[in-house]
Design a protein around this motif. Structure first.
Motif, short mmCIF file in Angstrom:
data_model
loop_
_atom_site.label_atom_id
_atom_site.label_comp_id
_atom_site.label_asym_id
_atom_site.label_seq_id
_atom_site.Cartn_x
_atom_site.Cartn_y
_atom_site.Cartn_z
N UNK A 78 0.84 -1.22 0.00
CA UNK A 78 0.00 0.00 0.00
C UNK A 78 0.87 1.25 0.00
N UNK A 79 1.86 1.30 0.89
CA UNK A 79 2.69 2.50 1.02
C UNK A 79 3.60 2.69 -0.18
N UNK A 80 3.93 1.61 -0.86
CA UNK A 80 4.75 1.73 -2.07
C UNK A 80 3.94 2.41 -3.18
N UNK A 81 2.64 2.06 -3.26
CA UNK A 81 1.79 2.64 -4.29
C UNK A 81 1.28 4.03 -3.89
N UNK A 82 1.05 4.24 -2.60
CA UNK A 82 0.49 5.50 -2.12
C UNK A 82 1.24 5.93 -0.85
N UNK A 83 2.38 6.64 -1.01
CA UNK A 83 3.22 6.97 0.15
C UNK A 83 2.51 7.80 1.22
N UNK A 84 1.48 8.58 0.83
CA UNK A 84 0.78 9.40 1.82
C UNK A 84 -0.44 8.70 2.41
N UNK A 85 -0.61 7.41 2.11
CA UNK A 85 -1.78 6.68 2.62
C UNK A 85 -1.76 6.62 4.15
N UNK A 86 -2.95 6.69 4.72
CA UNK A 86 -3.10 6.55 6.17
C UNK A 86 -3.68 5.16 6.43
N UNK A 87 -2.85 4.28 7.02
CA UNK A 87 -3.23 2.87 7.21
C UNK A 87 -3.32 2.57 8.71
N UNK A 88 -4.48 2.03 9.12
CA UNK A 88 -4.67 1.58 10.50
C UNK A 88 -4.79 0.06 10.47
N UNK A 132 -6.00 14.47 5.59
CA UNK A 132 -6.30 15.79 5.04
C UNK A 132 -5.06 16.69 5.10
N UNK A 133 -4.36 16.64 6.23
CA UNK A 133 -3.14 17.45 6.38
C UNK A 133 -2.08 17.02 5.38
N UNK A 134 -1.92 15.71 5.20
CA UNK A 134 -0.93 15.21 4.23
C UNK A 134 -1.27 15.67 2.81
N UNK A 135 -2.57 15.65 2.49
CA UNK A 135 -2.98 16.11 1.16
C UNK A 135 -2.64 17.58 0.96
N UNK A 136 -2.88 18.38 2.01
CA UNK A 136 -2.59 19.81 1.91
C UNK A 136 -1.10 20.05 1.75
N UNK A 137 -0.28 19.30 2.49
CA UNK A 137 1.18 19.44 2.36
C UNK A 137 1.63 19.06 0.95
#
Length: 461
Positions: A78-88, A132-137
């Motif tokens: 997941x993080x390889x494809x989407x580095x800003x993903x939020x995973x729980x 949301x914060x990651x998207x804004x950054x």
């Protein structure tokens, strides 16, 4: 919670159908959309086809009940494809070491099965805010990168290859890296602000601010407050201390557009600041030094205004160390095909239309029109044509409104044959044609400037 849909779009991956259904029932009240998936092998497909605010990922699938290795594998994917993903991560075992390792490898948080509903919602709410914060950054970084690329691309927004515009580029190259004050002269719609920005972007101050001020839009009562700032209580609406445009531009470039519109009184105040290189906020006596590169612009006949004592000569000397005369569009008709290509791509993209082409006969029509509104008028004409045209080829009929304008300005038989009225009408047309430039109007009329002024006074023009 601020909103019952504050969690956005959530993806849940767990091979236990009961867990998936329970989570969906709970979260659909709080999320815009809840997508559930039993098979983790579908993760690449899901990520390629959509974006998610939060991903809930099971640590232990049926093939690997307790070690969490499969969960770690899919976290990495997941993080390889989407580095800003939020995973729980979801785990039933509460293994502290596994949770710590997961956080180190990029997970945002973890929850234990069976979860407490309020705790799960609170965890997801925090995660959604983080996303949301990651998207804004990310957006800010992209904007910064685009800005830097724009700065490094010379004359990116100034379209043209004609000799007239190349002369402008040549002057910009020579003067940009100095701190010389520049005065840009040109008709409305010729792109004076673009030239000012190009000067700033190629200057040694390019990493500092560029502040633009439309002098024609500032009232006399607000002039000092807007440009020099004010102290709280300096006047009725001064509720806070405020820096003026000069202070805001400190270290960078200050662009004073329509400077020819200033009254003599305001010209005097501006001259004082430019001479001293310091401002005094309204309501104080404290001088604040300012370091700016000054760029000014006007469409007014400023030298004639000096002769007529409506513009201060000492201020003109102060602002025009170097002058740039921007050509009108009718002086650079060879650039119309390039400008058309640029605006067609811009507006086809904006209105989501297939890229249109300009027919040769339509292009010829545009090159015959005189464009009193210059590039701004051409831009608006192409925007209108792209919106209204149903064809992928723009034809002369798509610019029928230019015929109407040309006809309304064409010479027609006078309504009266009274010589005084005819003379007044002809003088007015000549002045309008040359944008208020009395010297050019007088030359076209075969008069001296003094003679033209006498006739203007006679007719009340």
């Amino acid at each position: 919670m601020e909103s019952d849909k504050e969690l956005g779009k959530i993806l849940i991956i767990d091979d236990d159908e009961d867990v998936l259904l329970a989570a969906k029932m709970l979260l659909r009240k709080h999320a815009e959309n809840v997508i559930i998936e039993k098979n983790p092998k579908k993760i690449p497909f899901l990520l390629n086809n959509d974006t998610y605010d939060v991903i809930l990922l099971d640590m232990n699938f049926s093939k690997d009940i307790t070690s969490g290795k499969e969960g770690f594998y899919w976290l990495e994917q997941i993080l390889e494809r989407e580095p800003t993903a939020v995973v729980i991560l979801i785990t039933a075992f509460g293994d502290v070491e596994m949770a710590v390792k997961a956080l180190k490898e990029g997970a945002t948080d973890f929850v234990l099965k069976p979860w407490q509903n309020e705790k799960l919602i609170a965890t997801l709410s925090s995660a959604a805010k983080l996303k949301k914060s990651r998207n804004e950054v990310t957006q800010l970084k992209q904007a910064k990168q685009a800005l830097e690329e724009g700065i490094n691309q010379p004359f990116k927004d100034i379209i043209g290859e004609s000799d007239a515009i190349k002369q402008v580029f040549n002057i910009i190259d020579k003067v940009a890296q100095t701190d010389a004050n520049v005065l840009i002269l040109g008709e409305n719609g010729t792109g004076k602000e673009l030239i000012a920005r190009a000067l700033h972007q190629k200057s040694l101050r390019k990493d500092k601010v560029f502040i633009g001020v439309d002098m024609g839009a500032i009232t006399e009562t607000l002039f000092e407050s807007e440009l020099f700032g004010h102290k709280k209580g300096a006047f009725t609406d001064a509720k806070d201390d405020r820096a003026g445009r000069f202070e805001a531009a400190n270290g960078g470039s200050l662009f004073l557009d329509e400077i020819g519109n200033l009254s003599m009184q305001l010209q005097s105040k501006l001259l004082t600041v430019l001479q001293k290189r310091e401002v005094v906020r309204l309501g104080t006596n404290k001088s604040i030094p300012v370091d700016i590169r000054l760029i000014s612009a006007t469409n007014m006949p400023i030298y004639e205004m000096v002769e007529e004592s409506t513009f201060r000569q000492d201020l003109l000397y102060r602002i025009n160390t170097v002058e740039i005369h921007l050509p009108s569009l009718r002086e650079r008709m060879d650039d119309i095909p390039l400008l058309c290509d640029h605006f067609i791509k811009m507006y086809c993209g904006k209105y989501r239309k297939p890229i249109k082409k300009m027919s040769p006969i339509a292009l010829k029509k545009l090159q015959k029109y005189q464009w009193p509104g210059n590039i701004r008028e051409l831009q608006h004409a192409l925007e209108r044509a792209i919106i209204m045209s149903d064809s992928n080829m723009l034809s002369p009929d798509d610019f029928f409104f230019l015929n109407q304008k040309a006809e309304s300005k064409a010479e027609s038989e006078p309504e009266t044959f009274n010589l005084d009225d005819v003379e007044k009408s002809v003088i007015q047309k000549a002045i309008n044609r040359h944008g208020g430039n009395i010297s050019k109007a007088a030359k076209e009329l075969g008069l001296t400037r003094a003679s033209l002024y006498r006739r203007m006074e006679k007719h009340g023009l």
